[in-house]
Design a protein around this motif. Structure first.
Motif, PDB file in Angstrom:
ATOM      1  N   GLU A 577       1.055  -1.238   0.220  1.00  0.00           N
ATOM      2  CA  GLU A 577       0.010  -0.026  -0.063  1.00  0.00           C
ATOM      3  C   GLU A 577       0.867   1.247   0.062  1.00  0.00           C
ATOM      4  OE1 GLU A 577      -2.402  -0.617   3.379  1.00  0.00           O
ATOM      5  OE2 GLU A 577      -4.248  -1.536   2.151  1.00  0.00           O
ATOM      6  N   ARG A 578       2.013   1.103   0.793  1.00  0.00           N
ATOM      7  CA  ARG A 578       2.986   2.418   0.969  1.00  0.00           C
ATOM      8  C   ARG A 578       3.490   2.645  -0.595  1.00  0.00           C
ATOM      9  NH1 ARG A 578       8.187   3.411   0.739  1.00  0.00           N
ATOM     10  NH2 ARG A 578       8.596   1.120   0.709  1.00  0.00           N
ATOM     11  N   GLN A 579       4.037   1.513  -1.329  1.00  0.00           N
ATOM     12  CA  GLN A 579       4.632   1.507  -2.490  1.00  0.00           C
ATOM     13  C   GLN A 579       3.638   2.147  -3.657  1.00  0.00           C
ATOM     14  OE1 GLN A 579       6.411  -2.009  -4.068  1.00  0.00           O
ATOM     15  NE2 GLN A 579       7.277  -2.568  -2.001  1.00  0.00           N
ATOM     16  N   ALA A 580       2.272   1.812  -3.611  1.00  0.00           N
ATOM     17  CA  ALA A 580       1.218   2.125  -4.440  1.00  0.00           C
ATOM     18  C   ALA A 580       1.246   3.730  -4.369  1.00  0.00           C
ATOM     19  CB  ALA A 580       0.001   1.337  -3.950  1.00  0.00           C
ATOM     20  N   GLU A 581       0.986   4.168  -2.917  1.00  0.00           N
ATOM     21  CA  GLU A 581       0.788   5.463  -2.679  1.00  0.00           C
ATOM     22  C   GLU A 581       1.871   6.329  -3.282  1.00  0.00           C
ATOM     23  OE1 GLU A 581       0.299   6.076   1.461  1.00  0.00           O
ATOM     24  OE2 GLU A 581      -1.609   5.088   1.670  1.00  0.00           O
ATOM     25  N   GLU A 582       3.380   5.781  -3.091  1.00  0.00           N
ATOM     26  CA  GLU A 582       4.342   6.603  -3.631  1.00  0.00           C
ATOM     27  C   GLU A 582       4.162   6.763  -5.359  1.00  0.00           C
ATOM     28  OE1 GLU A 582       7.916   4.830  -2.295  1.00  0.00           O
ATOM     29  OE2 GLU A 582       7.808   5.485  -0.077  1.00  0.00           O
ATOM     30  N   LEU A 583       3.913   5.646  -5.933  1.00  0.00           N
ATOM     31  CA  LEU A 583       3.833   5.585  -7.228  1.00  0.00           C
ATOM     32  C   LEU A 583       2.826   6.566  -7.858  1.00  0.00           C
ATOM     33  CD1 LEU A 583       4.549   1.657  -7.835  1.00  0.00           C
ATOM     34  CD2 LEU A 583       5.950   3.628  -8.711  1.00  0.00           C
ATOM     35  N   ASN A 584       1.797   6.544  -6.964  1.00  0.00           N
ATOM     36  CA  ASN A 584       0.609   7.484  -7.539  1.00  0.00           C
ATOM     37  C   ASN A 584       1.097   8.850  -7.247  1.00  0.00           C
ATOM     38  OD1 ASN A 584      -1.889   5.890  -8.469  1.00  0.00           O
ATOM     39  ND2 ASN A 584      -1.509   4.776  -6.574  1.00  0.00           N
ATOM     40  N   ALA A 585       1.882   9.282  -6.091  1.00  0.00           N
ATOM     41  CA  ALA A 585       2.307  10.428  -5.777  1.00  0.00           C
ATOM     42  C   ALA A 585       3.350  10.963  -7.048  1.00  0.00           C
ATOM     43  CB  ALA A 585       2.990  10.679  -4.522  1.00  0.00           C
ATOM     44  N   LYS A 586       4.057  10.160  -7.624  1.00  0.00           N
ATOM     45  CA  LYS A 586       4.906  10.555  -8.587  1.00  0.00           C
ATOM     46  C   LYS A 586       4.144  10.964  -9.968  1.00  0.00           C
ATOM     47  CE  LYS A 586       8.909   7.525  -7.435  1.00  0.00           C
ATOM     48  NZ  LYS A 586       9.673   6.420  -7.879  1.00  0.00           N
ATOM     49  N   LEU A 587       3.145  10.190 -10.120  1.00  0.00           N
ATOM     50  CA  LEU A 587       2.355  10.858 -11.212  1.00  0.00           C
ATOM     51  C   LEU A 587       1.617  12.253 -11.191  1.00  0.00           C
ATOM     52  CD1 LEU A 587       0.036   7.629 -11.942  1.00  0.00           C
ATOM     53  CD2 LEU A 587       1.917   8.322 -13.321  1.00  0.00           C
ATOM     54  N   SER A 588       1.630  12.732 -10.185  1.00  0.00           N
ATOM     55  CA  SER A 588       1.315  14.136  -9.668  1.00  0.00           C
ATOM     56  C   SER A 588       2.464  15.153 -10.131  1.00  0.00           C
ATOM     57  CB  SER A 588       0.796  14.320  -8.503  1.00  0.00           C
ATOM     58  OG  SER A 588      -0.399  13.322  -8.228  1.00  0.00           O
ATOM     59  N   ASP A 589       3.513  14.595 -10.358  1.00  0.00           N
ATOM     60  CA  ASP A 589       4.731  15.395 -10.399  1.00  0.00           C
ATOM     61  C   ASP A 589       4.645  15.869 -12.009  1.00  0.00           C
ATOM     62  OD1 ASP A 589       7.114  16.487 -10.990  1.00  0.00           O
ATOM     63  OD2 ASP A 589       8.178  15.294  -9.553  1.00  0.00           O
ATOM     64  N   PRO A 590       4.526  17.215 -12.062  1.00  0.00           N
ATOM     65  CA  PRO A 590       4.547  17.869 -13.409  1.00  0.00           C
ATOM     66  C   PRO A 590       5.655  17.363 -14.510  1.00  0.00           C
ATOM     67  CG  PRO A 590       3.992  19.668 -11.842  1.00  0.00           C
ATOM     68  CD  PRO A 590       4.589  18.450 -11.259  1.00  0.00           C
ATOM     69  N   GLN A 591       6.638  17.115 -13.821  1.00  0.00           N
ATOM     70  CA  GLN A 591       8.133  16.901 -14.731  1.00  0.00           C
ATOM     71  C   GLN A 591       7.896  15.562 -15.247  1.00  0.00           C
ATOM     72  OE1 GLN A 591      11.621  17.551 -12.460  1.00  0.00           O
ATOM     73  NE2 GLN A 591      11.689  19.773 -12.856  1.00  0.00           N
ATOM     74  N   ILE A 592       7.353  14.521 -14.474  1.00  0.00           N
ATOM     75  CA  ILE A 592       7.118  13.143 -14.810  1.00  0.00           C
ATOM     76  C   ILE A 592       5.834  13.018 -15.539  1.00  0.00           C
ATOM     77  CG2 ILE A 592       6.280  10.831 -13.953  1.00  0.00           C
ATOM     78  CD1 ILE A 592       8.253  11.449 -11.309  1.00  0.00           C
ATOM     79  N   ALA A 593       4.644  13.937 -15.399  1.00  0.00           N
ATOM     80  CA  ALA A 593       3.668  13.762 -16.057  1.00  0.00           C
ATOM     81  C   ALA A 593       3.851  14.149 -17.740  1.00  0.00           C
ATOM     82  CB  ALA A 593       2.552  14.638 -15.496  1.00  0.00           C
ATOM     83  N   SER A 594       4.726  14.972 -17.741  1.00  0.00           N
ATOM     84  CA  SER A 594       5.044  15.352 -19.082  1.00  0.00           C
ATOM     85  C   SER A 594       5.915  14.360 -19.979  1.00  0.00           C
ATOM     86  CB  SER A 594       5.527  16.784 -19.158  1.00  0.00           C
ATOM     87  OG  SER A 594       6.843  16.907 -18.453  1.00  0.00           O
TER      88      SER A 594
END
Length: 624
Positions: A577-594
């Motif tokens: 669950e912790r890993q899933a939260e961290e990965l989902n948080a990364k998707l919110s990073d504008p640099q990664i999202a682009s």
């Protein structure tokens, strides 16, 4: 018929407690009223006796009906002694005996051959006939019988207003028993009575002519006395003929039949609706479709059976076995002041045993089990724990709970290695849900505090449980859930309980504390009572076969492995669950999202983590 409810409904503000209730009490009935805590049992009783007014419907009763009503935690007010208060029930008989004595004295002063003597003799005869008819000469015997039977003999000279709350409730019950009303309505009469008093009360009520309506959590009591059960649930009251055990069977069968009828009708409805949908537009079949449509309109729809409110789920586990004898008591003396409770008492408990500590009220059961749990250095050599023993203690007064803490913090404070998810999951399993976890402990009901206390033990890795009255404040579904969990528990158990059904179901050994000594009886509560009455014990209670011992060892090993795997899975689930939260948080990073490539990689990782999480959760659900 003594009493009848018709279309009865009661509300507290906008909350409906019960509605459309239709019930009858007939002469000679012995009715048990059961339901979960908060279902409305006490409220229904108060409506029946007129303490609360119905919102709708009627309560009618036979003219001149005499009713004795025992409330929970009754506060009996009186400046008389207990004996005087009980004798007040027979004030008319006492006055009659005084008049007989007065007439007798008058007769001794007049001429035995005169008219005055003959008139007094006639009066004396009438009075003695009335005294015999009303059993006036038996009044004192009746009072002493009830006081002794209810274990109140030592309180006869005490002023009633100085008694404790529990003692006042017992005094109120004594008075109702002596009054012998046509209808006795008893709300939890068995609370805190020891096994001997309960046995006496059952026999006394069985022999009397009063009609009974009883609320009790004591299943032994309900089984022995009741001929029908009222089950209050989902704001309705259902009636079942038979005692508590029969009620459980009939209710299960009723739900099964109702579910089968509901499913059959749903299939029929689906079939008719499908026919109407396919044929309504066709001229050739329109009439037949309309006919089926009308049949659907006329059909009286069966209700799906409403599920019982989900009981708590208790589970006690451990990851490693203790030594062969987890607990040994050697020549322990116990007492306070001049009161000695135990003199050179000894008890040895073998691994895997489930021992019920029984005795009359006041002999020191709770004191002994609390002393064992305290692990006081001064008891070294007298209270000996085996190797690798880890204990869990349930205190009936919940003194280990901090009233100022929130529920979630109370559990978390003693189990800091647990994640918040694990803490909340455990609380939910004992039915302390979202509305409860942020309450202060002081705001919880007695039943909710009991569940929290048991959850605190569940969170630990305990192979020896010490439980002091764990069923107090629990309703019947919760007691049955706890009973099931302890029967499945592979560790060692020493417990105190007034619930004889619970003792009979869980224990395989009884240790009686009496006269300052501990006497051990192999077997359950029924075996213990048989031996106390001089009946030979069943062979099964005296010895265990080798195959039985092998199965017990195997079951304990399986329990240990299952508990260890559950712990591993809970840790795995938390990490995933912790890993899933961290990965989902990364998707919110504008640099990664682009960056399409990085997003694609993260989504793949999320899918992999979620797949592992699903597998872990499924395995965990199977094991628990």
């Amino acid at each position: 018929m003594l009493l009848q409810l018709r279309s009865a409904e009661f509300r507290y503000g906008d909350v409906t407690i019960f509605k459309d209730v239709n019930l009858e009490i007939n002469e000679g009935d012995s009715i048990g009223l059961v339901g979960a805590n908060g279902a409305g049992k006490s409220t229904l009783l108060k409506c029946i006796v007129g303490e609360l007014a119905l919102f709708d419907g009627t309560v009618s009763q036979k003219n001149g009906l005499t009713v004795g009503y025992l409330r929970q935690n009754c506060d009996m007010l009186s400046d008389r002694t207990l004996y005087e208060e009980m004798m007040s029930v027979f004030s008319a008989q006492t006055k009659l005996l005084e008049e007989i004595k007065f007439v007798s004295e008058q007769m001794s002063r007049v001429d035995p051959d005169g008219n005055e003597y003959r008139a007094l003799a006639d009066k004396y005869h009438r009075l003695t006939v009335e005294a015999d008819a009303t059993e006036a000469y038996q009044s004192e015997v009746k009072v002493k019988t009830v006081i002794n039977g209810m274990g109140m003999a030592d309180f006869s000279d005490r002023i009633v207003s100085t008694l404790s709350g529990g003692e006042k409730t017992k005094a109120s019950l004594c008075k109702i028993l002596l009054q012998q009303p046509e209808l006795m309505i008893l709300d939890e009469p068995t609370n805190h009575l020891d096994y001997r008093t309960l046995d006496w009360l059952e026999t006394y009520l069985s022999d009397k002519r009063s009609t009974l309506l009883i609320v009790s959590h004591d299943r032994y009591f309900l089984d022995k006395l009741c001929t029908s059960i009222w089950d209050i649930q989902h704001r309705r009251v259902s009636v079942y003929n038979g005692n508590y055990t029969k009620y459980k069977q009939l209710k299960a069968e009723r739900i099964r039949v109702q579910q089968a009828e509901y499913e059959r009708q749903q299939r029929e409805i689906a079939k008719l609706e499908d026919y109407v949908a396919r044929n309504k537009a066709r001229a050739s079949t329109a009439d037949m479709a309309k006919s089926r449509e009308k049949a659907l309109e006329r059909m009286e729809r069966a209700e799906a059976p409403k599920a019982d409110e989900k009981p708590p789920y208790f589970q006690f586990s451990y990851t490693s076995e203790s030594s062969e004898f987890p607990l040994t008591i050697q020549r322990l003396t116990l007492g306070y002041g001049d009161n000695t409770l135990l003199t050179d008492g000894s008890l040895q408990i073998r691994r895997g045993q489930k021992v019920a500590l029984l005795g009359l009220n006041g002999v020191g059961k709770s004191t002994l089990i609390r002393r064992i749990a305290q692990c006081n250095p001064k008891d070294a050599g007298k209270i000996v724990f085996g190797k690798n023993v880890r204990t869990g203690f349930y205190d009936q007064e919940n003194l280990n709970l901090d009233p100022n803490l929130r529920v979630i913090d109370q559990l978390w404070f003693y189990n800091t290695r647990m994640s918040q998810t694990e803490v909340r999951s455990l609380l939910a399993r004992v039915t302390l849900g979202t509305d409860d976890v942020f309450k202060r402990v002081s705001e919880l009901s007695g039943g909710e505090r009991a569940k929290l206390g048991l959850a605190m033990i569940m969170a630990k890795d305990c192979n020896l449980l010490l439980l002091d009255e764990p069923t107090n404040h629990l309703d019947l579904p919760s007691r049955e859930a706890l009973e099931s969990a302890l029967k499945q528990y592979g560790g060692t158990l020493l417990f105190v309980s007034h619930d004889r059904y619970f003792v009979n179901s869980v224990s395989d050994c009884v240790a009686e504390l009496n006269g300052g000594a501990i006497t051990v009886y192999q077997g359950n509560y029924d075996d213990f009572i048989a031996r106390k009455k001089g009946v030979p014990a069943p062979e099964k209670a005296q010895t265990k076969s080798a195959s039985s011992s092998y199965r017990s060892a195997k079951e304990r090993a399986e329990q240990t492995n299952r508990a260890r795997r559950i712990k591993e899975l809970e840790a795995t689930i938390t990490e995933l669950e912790r890993q899933a939260e961290e990965l989902n948080a990364k998707l919110s990073d504008p640099q990664i999202a682009s960056d399409y490539k990085k997003v694609s990689e993260i989504l793949t990782q999320i899918e992999q983590v979620n797949a592992k999480l699903d597998e872990a959760v499924k395995e965990w659900e199977k094991l628990v």
